[in-house]
Enzyme design. Structure first.
Site, PDB file in Angstrom:
ATOM      1  N   GLY A  31       0.817  -1.217   0.000  1.00 25.30           N
ATOM      2  CA  GLY A  31       0.000   0.000   0.000  1.00 25.30           C
ATOM      3  C   GLY A  31       0.843   1.256   0.000  1.00 25.30           C
ATOM      4  O   GLY A  31       2.019   1.235  -0.377  1.00 25.30           O
ATOM      5  N   ASN A  32       0.209   2.379   0.387  1.00 21.78           N
ATOM      6  CA  ASN A  32       0.836   3.699   0.300  1.00 21.78           C
ATOM      7  C   ASN A  32       1.386   3.895  -1.124  1.00 21.78           C
ATOM      8  O   ASN A  32       2.553   4.189  -1.334  1.00 21.78           O
ATOM      9  CB  ASN A  32       1.945   3.855   1.357  1.00 21.78           C
ATOM     10  CG  ASN A  32       2.381   5.306   1.482  1.00 21.78           C
ATOM     11  OD1 ASN A  32       3.555   5.637   1.349  1.00 21.78           O
ATOM     12  ND2 ASN A  32       1.447   6.194   1.707  1.00 21.78           N
ATOM     13  N   HIS A  34       2.393   4.849  -4.892  1.00 19.77           N
ATOM     14  CA  HIS A  34       2.949   6.024  -5.561  1.00 19.77           C
ATOM     15  C   HIS A  34       3.164   5.673  -7.037  1.00 19.77           C
ATOM     16  O   HIS A  34       2.799   4.557  -7.471  1.00 19.77           O
ATOM     17  CB  HIS A  34       4.244   6.491  -4.880  1.00 19.77           C
ATOM     18  CG  HIS A  34       5.244   5.385  -4.662  1.00 19.77           C
ATOM     19  ND1 HIS A  34       5.837   4.710  -5.695  1.00 19.77           N
ATOM     20  CD2 HIS A  34       5.715   4.823  -3.523  1.00 19.77           C
ATOM     21  CE1 HIS A  34       6.658   3.802  -5.206  1.00 19.77           C
ATOM     22  NE2 HIS A  34       6.597   3.832  -3.885  1.00 19.77           N
ATOM     23  N   HIS A  37       4.483   2.221  -7.953  1.00 23.21           N
ATOM     24  CA  HIS A  37       3.498   1.127  -7.960  1.00 23.21           C
ATOM     25  C   HIS A  37       2.614   1.205  -9.209  1.00 23.21           C
ATOM     26  O   HIS A  37       2.272   0.188  -9.800  1.00 23.21           O
ATOM     27  CB  HIS A  37       2.583   1.222  -6.734  1.00 23.21           C
ATOM     28  CG  HIS A  37       3.263   1.014  -5.431  1.00 23.21           C
ATOM     29  ND1 HIS A  37       3.507   2.034  -4.541  1.00 23.21           N
ATOM     30  CD2 HIS A  37       3.752  -0.103  -4.857  1.00 23.21           C
ATOM     31  CE1 HIS A  37       4.109   1.552  -3.484  1.00 23.21           C
ATOM     32  NE2 HIS A  37       4.278   0.266  -3.641  1.00 23.21           N
ATOM     33  N   GLN A  61       7.922  -9.528   7.697  1.00 26.14           N
ATOM     34  CA  GLN A  61       9.138  -9.051   7.015  1.00 26.14           C
ATOM     35  C   GLN A  61       9.784  -7.850   7.701  1.00 26.14           C
ATOM     36  O   GLN A  61      10.740  -7.297   7.183  1.00 26.14           O
ATOM     37  CB  GLN A  61       8.863  -8.791   5.542  1.00 26.14           C
ATOM     38  CG  GLN A  61       8.003  -7.596   5.235  1.00 26.14           C
ATOM     39  CD  GLN A  61       7.630  -7.533   3.748  1.00 26.14           C
ATOM     40  OE1 GLN A  61       6.828  -8.329   3.264  1.00 26.14           O
ATOM     41  NE2 GLN A  61       8.219  -6.606   3.007  1.00 26.14           N
ATOM     42  N   ASP A 152      13.549  -3.207  -6.008  1.00 24.10           N
ATOM     43  CA  ASP A 152      13.821  -4.231  -4.990  1.00 24.10           C
ATOM     44  C   ASP A 152      14.470  -5.420  -5.687  1.00 24.10           C
ATOM     45  O   ASP A 152      13.868  -6.494  -5.799  1.00 24.10           O
ATOM     46  CB  ASP A 152      12.518  -4.621  -4.291  1.00 24.10           C
ATOM     47  CG  ASP A 152      11.900  -3.451  -3.550  1.00 24.10           C
ATOM     48  OD1 ASP A 152      12.485  -3.001  -2.562  1.00 24.10           O
ATOM     49  OD2 ASP A 152      10.851  -2.948  -3.994  1.00 24.10           O
ATOM     50  N   SER A 187       9.983   5.668  -3.444  1.00 23.31           N
ATOM     51  CA  SER A 187       9.813   4.696  -2.362  1.00 23.31           C
ATOM     52  C   SER A 187       8.899   5.301  -1.309  1.00 23.31           C
ATOM     53  O   SER A 187       8.954   6.516  -1.067  1.00 23.31           O
ATOM     54  CB  SER A 187      11.178   4.396  -1.724  1.00 23.31           C
ATOM     55  OG  SER A 187      11.007   3.788  -0.454  1.00 23.31           O
ATOM     56  N   SER A 188       8.080   4.462  -0.689  1.00 18.60           N
ATOM     57  CA  SER A 188       7.229   4.961   0.407  1.00 18.60           C
ATOM     58  C   SER A 188       8.089   5.535   1.532  1.00 18.60           C
ATOM     59  O   SER A 188       7.656   6.403   2.274  1.00 18.60           O
ATOM     60  CB  SER A 188       6.366   3.839   0.967  1.00 18.60           C
ATOM     61  OG  SER A 188       5.538   3.349  -0.062  1.00 18.60           O
TER      62      SER A 188
HETATM   63  O1  PAF Z   1       7.790  -5.012  -2.164  1.00 17.36           O
HETATM   64  C1  PAF Z   1       6.857  -5.017  -1.344  1.00 17.36           C
HETATM   65  O2  PAF Z   1       6.050  -4.107  -1.270  1.00 17.36           O
HETATM   66  C2  PAF Z   1       6.717  -6.203  -0.388  1.00 17.36           C
HETATM   67  O3  PAF Z   1       7.953  -6.704   0.002  1.00 17.36           O
HETATM   68  C3  PAF Z   1       5.822  -7.338  -0.934  1.00 17.36           C
HETATM   69  C4  PAF Z   1       6.400  -7.950  -2.195  1.00 17.36           C
HETATM   70  C5  PAF Z   1       4.435  -6.786  -1.246  1.00 17.36           C
HETATM   71  C6  PAF Z   1       5.683  -8.448   0.108  1.00 17.36           C
HETATM   72  O4  PAF Z   1       5.126  -7.971   1.286  1.00 17.36           O
END
Ligand code: PAF
Length: 282
Positions: A31-32, A34, A37, A61, A152, A187-188
């Site tokens: 979420g959040n 930008h 995404h 995570q 990432d 990036s968020s």
């Molecule tokens: O990249 C992310 O936003 C997160 O690591 C993911 C892939 C949604 C897993 O929680």
């Protein structure tokens, strides 16, 4: 666009699409949202007949001293953006839906070596959390295609590996990093930067570019390139975790003369930990 919070509701929608012969694309997010995404959503929209996005801030995570509690959550704004991006289904589960027995007790997915190096060294358990939640989300949505950002890069490499190792019939598609005009990767976590830190932040992209130029000029002195990048970031005010030149496909340490490389870095400034990378083909 439908918004659902249960696994059963996702399965019901996706089953109907599959029965009609439609290809399903999936973009998992925290979420959040930008523009970075949205570029993933655009790929999903183009590549699938239907596209599903998930919004789930995955506690597994985050380390004990990381920003899980404070991670920016903007569900209403995200919903609006997904609707505008042409999303068919937004899956926004709560933690109990994904980890009914608690995430501490959940079965975990571990990708050996790849999850322990680079960011994995500085964020113990992070990539087990990512690999576990992505595997669960893949099993829930059962997409034909899943889209991940190249920003990432280590995460993308791990997801490609787990998809191959677990024989998941999903095509992993990557989308290029989206940058601000001054080079800072979106990036968020950029919103943690103060005005002064934001001014310094594009130094990451500049340092990566210098490393790429050295490699393109034919240098095989990877250690010197890494030292130079690390020291540059330190000098301008970052606390770098690492600055590394690696083989592009499996993130191993490259042999002299290697042609497909990636330069990756993670560096902290103030409250933010920023990551970025650039690929090199020579
Ligand atoms: O990249 C992310 O936003 C997160 O690591 C993911 C892939 C949604 C897993 O929680």
């Amino acid at each position: 666009m439908d918004t659902v919070t249960t696994i059963a509701a996702v399965r019901e929608r996706v089953r109907a699409w599959r029965r009609a012969g439609e290809r399903v694309a999936f973009v998992p997010t925290m979420g959040n949202l930008h523009a970075g995404h949205l570029s993933l959503m655009e790929v999903a929209r183009r590549r699938g007949d239907r596209f599903v996005a998930s919004i789930f801030v995955n506690p597994m995570q985050f380390g004990p001293n990381e920003d899980f509690a404070h991670y920016p959550r903007t569900p209403r704004e995200d919903e609006r953006m997904l609707e505008a991006a042409g999303c068919d289904l937004m899956f926004m589960p709560d933690v109990a839906e994904i980890y009914p027995a608690g995430y501490e007790n959940s079965t975990r997915v571990e990708v050996p070596r790849l999850s322990k190096i680079l960011c994995g060294e500085f964020r113990p358990g992070h990539f087990e959390g990512v690999a576990t939640v992505v595997t669960k989300l893949f099993n829930i949505v059962q997409p034909d295609i899943a889209v991940f950002g190249e920003k990432d890069y280590q995460q993308l490499t791990i997801i490609r590996r787990l998809t191959a190792d677990l024989c998941l019939p999903i095509e992993i598609v990557s989308a290029p990093t989206v940058r601000e005009p001054d080079g800072l990767a979106l990036s968020s976590r950029n919103q943690y930067l103060t005005a002064e830190e934001r001014r310094i932040a594009p130094a990451i992209h500049r340092a990566l570019r210098v490393a790429v130029d050295r490699l393109l000029q034919g240098s095989d002195d990877y250690a010197a390139i890494e030292r130079e990048g690390y020291e540059t970031l330190k000098r301008v005010g970052f606390r770098p975790d690492y600055f590394a030149v690696r083989t592009a496909d499996d993130l191993s340490e490259p042999q002299p003369g290697a042609r497909e490389l990636v330069v990756l870095t993670a560096a902290r400034i103030g409250r933010a930990r920023l990551i970025d990378n650039l690929r090199v083909s020579r």
